[in-house]
Scaffold this motif. Sequence first.
Motif, PDB file in Angstrom:
ATOM      1  N   TRP A   1      20.518 -36.115  29.453  1.00  0.00           N
ATOM      2  CA  TRP A   1      18.923 -36.095  28.894  1.00  0.00           C
ATOM      3  C   TRP A   1      18.884 -35.432  27.619  1.00  0.00           C
ATOM      4  O   TRP A   1      17.931 -35.560  26.998  1.00  0.00           O
ATOM      5  CB  TRP A   1      18.113 -35.478  30.104  1.00  0.00           C
ATOM      6  CG  TRP A   1      18.225 -36.146  31.371  1.00  0.00           C
ATOM      7  CD1 TRP A   1      18.744 -35.648  32.615  1.00  0.00           C
ATOM      8  CD2 TRP A   1      17.972 -37.443  31.875  1.00  0.00           C
ATOM      9  NE1 TRP A   1      18.938 -36.511  33.573  1.00  0.00           N
ATOM     10  CE2 TRP A   1      18.289 -37.585  32.988  1.00  0.00           C
ATOM     11  CE3 TRP A   1      17.367 -38.418  31.052  1.00  0.00           C
ATOM     12  CZ2 TRP A   1      17.854 -38.782  33.956  1.00  0.00           C
ATOM     13  CZ3 TRP A   1      16.729 -39.697  31.861  1.00  0.00           C
ATOM     14  CH2 TRP A   1      17.294 -39.703  33.122  1.00  0.00           C
ATOM     15  N   GLY A   2      19.704 -34.358  27.401  1.00  0.00           N
ATOM     16  CA  GLY A   2      19.548 -33.527  26.312  1.00  0.00           C
ATOM     17  C   GLY A   2      20.266 -33.822  25.047  1.00  0.00           C
ATOM     18  O   GLY A   2      20.079 -33.401  23.779  1.00  0.00           O
ATOM     19  N   LEU A   3      21.300 -34.777  25.184  1.00  0.00           N
ATOM     20  CA  LEU A   3      22.059 -35.066  24.100  1.00  0.00           C
ATOM     21  C   LEU A   3      22.498 -36.483  23.945  1.00  0.00           C
ATOM     22  O   LEU A   3      22.204 -37.124  22.884  1.00  0.00           O
ATOM     23  CB  LEU A   3      23.361 -34.274  24.044  1.00  0.00           C
ATOM     24  CG  LEU A   3      23.326 -32.818  23.511  1.00  0.00           C
ATOM     25  CD1 LEU A   3      24.864 -31.998  23.775  1.00  0.00           C
ATOM     26  CD2 LEU A   3      22.521 -32.666  22.106  1.00  0.00           C
ATOM     27  N   LEU A   4      23.003 -37.025  25.076  1.00  0.00           N
ATOM     28  CA  LEU A   4      23.607 -38.449  24.787  1.00  0.00           C
ATOM     29  C   LEU A   4      22.379 -39.510  24.740  1.00  0.00           C
ATOM     30  O   LEU A   4      22.346 -40.453  23.895  1.00  0.00           O
ATOM     31  CB  LEU A   4      24.191 -39.024  25.982  1.00  0.00           C
ATOM     32  CG  LEU A   4      25.730 -38.382  26.144  1.00  0.00           C
ATOM     33  CD1 LEU A   4      26.234 -38.841  27.443  1.00  0.00           C
ATOM     34  CD2 LEU A   4      26.597 -38.924  25.017  1.00  0.00           C
ATOM     35  N   LEU A   5      21.227 -39.384  25.381  1.00  0.00           N
ATOM     36  CA  LEU A   5      20.091 -40.330  25.366  1.00  0.00           C
ATOM     37  C   LEU A   5      19.312 -40.137  24.166  1.00  0.00           C
ATOM     38  O   LEU A   5      19.141 -41.215  23.527  1.00  0.00           O
ATOM     39  CB  LEU A   5      19.189 -40.268  26.429  1.00  0.00           C
ATOM     40  CG  LEU A   5      19.639 -40.634  27.936  1.00  0.00           C
ATOM     41  CD1 LEU A   5      18.850 -40.454  29.012  1.00  0.00           C
ATOM     42  CD2 LEU A   5      20.112 -42.173  27.863  1.00  0.00           C
ATOM     43  N   PRO A   6      19.039 -38.835  23.459  1.00  0.00           N
ATOM     44  CA  PRO A   6      18.652 -38.984  22.053  1.00  0.00           C
ATOM     45  C   PRO A   6      19.576 -39.314  21.070  1.00  0.00           C
ATOM     46  O   PRO A   6      18.924 -40.126  20.202  1.00  0.00           O
ATOM     47  CB  PRO A   6      18.334 -37.320  22.080  1.00  0.00           C
ATOM     48  CG  PRO A   6      18.106 -36.840  23.339  1.00  0.00           C
ATOM     49  CD  PRO A   6      19.163 -37.689  24.167  1.00  0.00           C
ATOM     50  N   ALA A   7      20.886 -39.308  21.247  1.00  0.00           N
ATOM     51  CA  ALA A   7      21.750 -39.837  20.388  1.00  0.00           C
ATOM     52  C   ALA A   7      21.612 -41.262  20.158  1.00  0.00           C
ATOM     53  O   ALA A   7      21.741 -42.060  19.519  1.00  0.00           O
ATOM     54  CB  ALA A   7      23.068 -39.302  20.486  1.00  0.00           C
ATOM     55  N   GLY A   8      21.448 -41.888  21.585  1.00  0.00           N
ATOM     56  CA  GLY A   8      21.343 -43.417  21.544  1.00  0.00           C
ATOM     57  C   GLY A   8      20.164 -44.097  20.893  1.00  0.00           C
ATOM     58  O   GLY A   8      20.111 -45.037  20.328  1.00  0.00           O
ATOM     59  N   VAL A   9      19.164 -43.093  21.088  1.00  0.00           N
ATOM     60  CA  VAL A   9      17.936 -43.592  20.354  1.00  0.00           C
ATOM     61  C   VAL A   9      18.109 -43.521  18.867  1.00  0.00           C
ATOM     62  O   VAL A   9      17.501 -44.428  18.044  1.00  0.00           O
ATOM     63  CB  VAL A   9      16.629 -42.697  20.761  1.00  0.00           C
ATOM     64  CG1 VAL A   9      15.588 -42.758  19.961  1.00  0.00           C
ATOM     65  CG2 VAL A   9      16.304 -42.775  22.141  1.00  0.00           C
ATOM     66  N   ALA A  10      18.910 -42.464  18.376  1.00  0.00           N
ATOM     67  CA  ALA A  10      18.969 -42.370  16.962  1.00  0.00           C
ATOM     68  C   ALA A  10      19.904 -43.579  16.491  1.00  0.00           C
ATOM     69  O   ALA A  10      19.880 -44.070  15.467  1.00  0.00           O
ATOM     70  CB  ALA A  10      19.547 -41.124  16.575  1.00  0.00           C
TER      71      ALA A  10
ATOM     72  N   LEU B   1      21.727 -29.400  19.660  1.00  0.00           N
ATOM     73  CA  LEU B   1      20.757 -30.377  19.492  1.00  0.00           C
ATOM     74  C   LEU B   1      20.252 -30.215  17.736  1.00  0.00           C
ATOM     75  O   LEU B   1      19.846 -31.265  17.558  1.00  0.00           O
ATOM     76  CB  LEU B   1      19.501 -29.828  20.197  1.00  0.00           C
ATOM     77  CG  LEU B   1      18.241 -30.633  20.397  1.00  0.00           C
ATOM     78  CD1 LEU B   1      18.575 -32.192  20.846  1.00  0.00           C
ATOM     79  CD2 LEU B   1      17.297 -30.124  21.085  1.00  0.00           C
ATOM     80  N   SER B   2      20.427 -29.175  17.197  1.00  0.00           N
ATOM     81  CA  SER B   2      20.125 -28.996  15.915  1.00  0.00           C
ATOM     82  C   SER B   2      21.032 -29.714  14.953  1.00  0.00           C
ATOM     83  O   SER B   2      20.579 -30.378  14.143  1.00  0.00           O
ATOM     84  CB  SER B   2      20.233 -27.409  15.561  1.00  0.00           C
ATOM     85  OG  SER B   2      19.339 -26.749  16.340  1.00  0.00           O
ATOM     86  N   THR B   3      22.247 -29.907  15.524  1.00  0.00           N
ATOM     87  CA  THR B   3      22.877 -30.751  14.550  1.00  0.00           C
ATOM     88  C   THR B   3      22.620 -32.352  14.692  1.00  0.00           C
ATOM     89  O   THR B   3      22.610 -32.933  13.851  1.00  0.00           O
ATOM     90  CB  THR B   3      24.455 -30.691  15.214  1.00  0.00           C
ATOM     91  OG1 THR B   3      24.932 -29.214  15.085  1.00  0.00           O
ATOM     92  CG2 THR B   3      25.502 -31.549  14.375  1.00  0.00           C
ATOM     93  N   LEU B   4      22.320 -32.733  15.985  1.00  0.00           N
ATOM     94  CA  LEU B   4      21.798 -34.010  15.897  1.00  0.00           C
ATOM     95  C   LEU B   4      20.584 -34.043  15.132  1.00  0.00           C
ATOM     96  O   LEU B   4      20.445 -35.354  14.638  1.00  0.00           O
ATOM     97  CB  LEU B   4      21.664 -34.492  17.344  1.00  0.00           C
ATOM     98  CG  LEU B   4      21.031 -35.871  17.746  1.00  0.00           C
ATOM     99  CD1 LEU B   4      22.078 -36.692  17.377  1.00  0.00           C
ATOM    100  CD2 LEU B   4      20.907 -35.839  19.402  1.00  0.00           C
ATOM    101  N   ALA B   5      19.539 -33.243  15.361  1.00  0.00           N
ATOM    102  CA  ALA B   5      18.470 -33.462  14.451  1.00  0.00           C
ATOM    103  C   ALA B   5      18.502 -33.272  13.223  1.00  0.00           C
ATOM    104  O   ALA B   5      17.836 -34.275  12.417  1.00  0.00           O
ATOM    105  CB  ALA B   5      17.404 -32.064  14.968  1.00  0.00           C
ATOM    106  N   GLY B   6      19.548 -32.576  12.782  1.00  0.00           N
ATOM    107  CA  GLY B   6      19.718 -32.651  11.091  1.00  0.00           C
ATOM    108  C   GLY B   6      20.449 -34.013  10.532  1.00  0.00           C
ATOM    109  O   GLY B   6      19.870 -34.275   9.640  1.00  0.00           O
TER     110      GLY B   6
END
Length: 409
Positions: free
Chosen positions: A221-230, A355-360
Amino acid sequence: MSPSFLLLLLFLLGFTTTPATTRCTTATFTKTYQKCVTLPTQGASLAWTYHPFNATLDLAFSGTFISPSGWVAWGLNPDSPAMTGAHALVAFPDPSSGGLLLLPFVLDPSVRIQNAPLVSRPFGLRLLSSSAVLRGSRSPSDGSAVLIFATLWLSPNHTRVHHVWNRGLYAQGRSPTIHPTAPSDLASRATIDAASTAAETAPQAPDALRSAHAALNAASWGLLLPAGVAVARYLGHRASRGPSWLYAHAATQIAGLLLGTAGFAIGIVMGNRPRGAEHRLHRGLGVAAFVTAALQSAALLFQPKATNRFRKYWKSYHHLVGYGCAVVGVANVFQGFDVMGLGRSYWKLAYCLALSTLAGVCVALEVNSWVVFCRNAEEEEETTTTTTREGDSMEGGRASSSQKQGLSL
């Protein structure tokens, strides 16, 4: 799967504790009590004598310091076996004399955040007397044993008492700071019947179960799913990449959903344990994230074809529910860190870095998308302007030719 993701998973799974236990005793150097019980965490114990004729309870709590500048606390909660709402007696070194100091505190909900130092407040629960002494030393040190004595008046026929206890690394002046947040520290509470010695201790989920729950949910929920959205947002509109973005999006979301479902199932098992702690906000956010993910998966069964006039409505629904699931999932991961008492831990720091890396990366791709969009818009405008000018020139040439032909006639 990236190395940073694997490192975070190992960090979260490496969270383990080993509780210590001791045997209780009814005898102290001042008096002997009738009953005693070994408390389930921190090697603490409790001895007491209940006087039914006047409903008074004499007790001695035994604990140990974990640092020379630390503190040891025992208290009662009139409503439930929980830290919030407890009335506590805290023993710590006197900053002026170096001796042992015992002060009362009331732990309201702001204690979890502790934006400001705790201020001593009256104990309140019909406390008749209290004191604290060290055993075997004159000043607190690492491993020093301390006895906290208290005499209270209980309500008649209400002998079940909710006890809480804990210890911390240091005190700021005359204010104890936040205690360690290992599972054993968070489970330092018990309900004991002073008349019958029946004890109900706070059940702890096995460390492996808690660690698996935290690792799976933080990763999914915290990394893979947001990465898939990106992946869908920043790669889906690039026709040059073909269907590869779709495969990456589907693989990331499927992996996140499978891991998230496993973490959700573990959370349900942990939440259904008898007399377990109830975290309504964390559970509510978890259910909301799981339901939105299920709706998102079910919507794929009703996906219209690209030529269908309802396709645009389905895409709007798919985007809205997907973004909502990612936001709720990330929010619940942070809530989970607070529930586990890891709000100021390296585990949360590791997750924040990932998460900050993904957001960046998302911010960089978003800026790039807007730059490309603006550039394409300018090029399209220039092309349109050029085409218009060429059209006007051609119209002018045709008009001039017509005029010349009319004059020649």
